[in-house]
Design an enzyme around this catalytic site. Structure first.
Site, PDB file in Angstrom:
ATOM      1  N   ASP A  63      -1.415 -11.636  -1.346  1.00 43.36           N
ATOM      2  CA  ASP A  63      -0.556 -11.836  -2.147  1.00 43.36           C
ATOM      3  C   ASP A  63      -0.837 -12.548  -3.345  1.00 43.36           C
ATOM      4  O   ASP A  63      -1.909 -13.230  -3.419  1.00 43.36           O
ATOM      5  CB  ASP A  63       0.601 -12.947  -1.593  1.00 43.36           C
ATOM      6  CG  ASP A  63       2.027 -13.224  -2.120  1.00 43.36           C
ATOM      7  OD1 ASP A  63       2.455 -12.243  -2.454  1.00 43.36           O
ATOM      8  OD2 ASP A  63       2.505 -14.408  -2.325  1.00 43.36           O
TER       9      ASP A  63
ATOM     10  N   LYS B 170      -2.132  -0.963  -5.869  1.00 46.74           N
ATOM     11  CA  LYS B 170      -3.145  -1.963  -5.063  1.00 46.74           C
ATOM     12  C   LYS B 170      -3.968  -1.144  -4.140  1.00 46.74           C
ATOM     13  O   LYS B 170      -5.183  -1.694  -3.736  1.00 46.74           O
ATOM     14  CB  LYS B 170      -2.130  -2.784  -4.553  1.00 46.74           C
ATOM     15  CG  LYS B 170      -2.714  -4.089  -4.073  1.00 46.74           C
ATOM     16  CD  LYS B 170      -1.692  -5.242  -3.221  1.00 46.74           C
ATOM     17  CE  LYS B 170      -0.922  -5.861  -4.237  1.00 46.74           C
ATOM     18  NZ  LYS B 170       0.183  -6.848  -3.788  1.00 46.74           N
TER      19      LYS B 170
ATOM     20  N   ALA C 137       0.699   1.731  -4.262  1.00 44.08           N
ATOM     21  CA  ALA C 137      -0.350   3.021  -4.440  1.00 44.08           C
ATOM     22  C   ALA C 137      -1.469   2.281  -5.358  1.00 44.08           C
ATOM     23  O   ALA C 137      -2.597   2.394  -5.334  1.00 44.08           O
ATOM     24  CB  ALA C 137       0.361   4.186  -5.185  1.00 44.08           C
TER      25      ALA C 137
END
Length: 200
Positions: free
Chosen positions: A72, A13, A11
């Site tokens: 990532d 991010k 959430a």
């Protein structure tokens, strides 16, 4: 308006990425992977941030038939030869245990002098289309690791990284301040022209 999937269920991010992409003027309908609960999480088997971002983006694009964006990211500590790196989220063993990760890292570098506490956040942001087209861009935020956490904003290692030229940690910055300089902000702002080029 094209729907663009953000390949994360985190959430914090999702909120951060929506803000970054909206500020960059990306006119797409952005949804998180939580909107597609039937899609399993992707195993991050890559050995670089870029490989893991592409794995996640391709898996979501293939499963939904929609363009997918993934990232990532992690913390790379100079004195640890770039570790925790791609293992940042599970450094202490359990994925996503921010406090345990912070505690372990601080214990590992407890005796390291200030001048040797250099580190950077790294982010690879990937766009994958259902037809297999892919692009990856990267961003970094360099700084120094504090001896103790400070601040309540952000997530992950934000409370211990003090960006270059700052007196506060990432967790002490406002969301707007952090997004303006962060590794993720840099990577996703660099991805915006790629999204525009490929999706119009």
């Amino acid at each position: 308006m094209t729907r663009l999937i953000l390949a994360t269920r985190n959430a914090g991010k999702i909120t951060e990425l929506r803000a970054i992409l909206a500020d960059a003027g990306l006119p797409h309908d952005l949804v998180g992977a939580d909107a597609y609960p039937h899609i399993p999480d992707v195993k991050e088997t890559g050995v670089t941030f870029a490989e893991n971002a592409l794995l996640k983006a391709h898996a979501l694009a293939e499963a939904t038939g929609l363009p997918a964006v993934a990232d990532d990211s992690g913390l790379c500590v100079d004195v640890l030869n770039g570790a925790p790196g791609i293992f940042s989220a599970r450094w202490a063993g359990r994925h996503g245990d921010d406090q345990a990760n912070l505690d372990l890292l601080l214990a590992q570098i407890a005796d390291i002098a200030d001048e040797h506490r250099g580190a950077h956040f790294a982010c690879a942001a990937a766009l994958a289309l259902p037809d297999g087209t892919e692009r990856v861009v990267e961003g970094q935020l360099k700084g120094t690791l504090r001896h103790a956490p400070a601040g309540t904003g952000g997530f992950g290692y934000d409370p211990i990284l003090q960006p270059e030229g700052e007196t506060r940690t990432c967790a002490e910055l406002t969301a707007e301040e952090k997004n303006a300089i962060s590794h993720r902000g840099k990577a996703f702002r660099a991805l915006v022209p790629v999204v525009r080029e490929l999706l119009g």
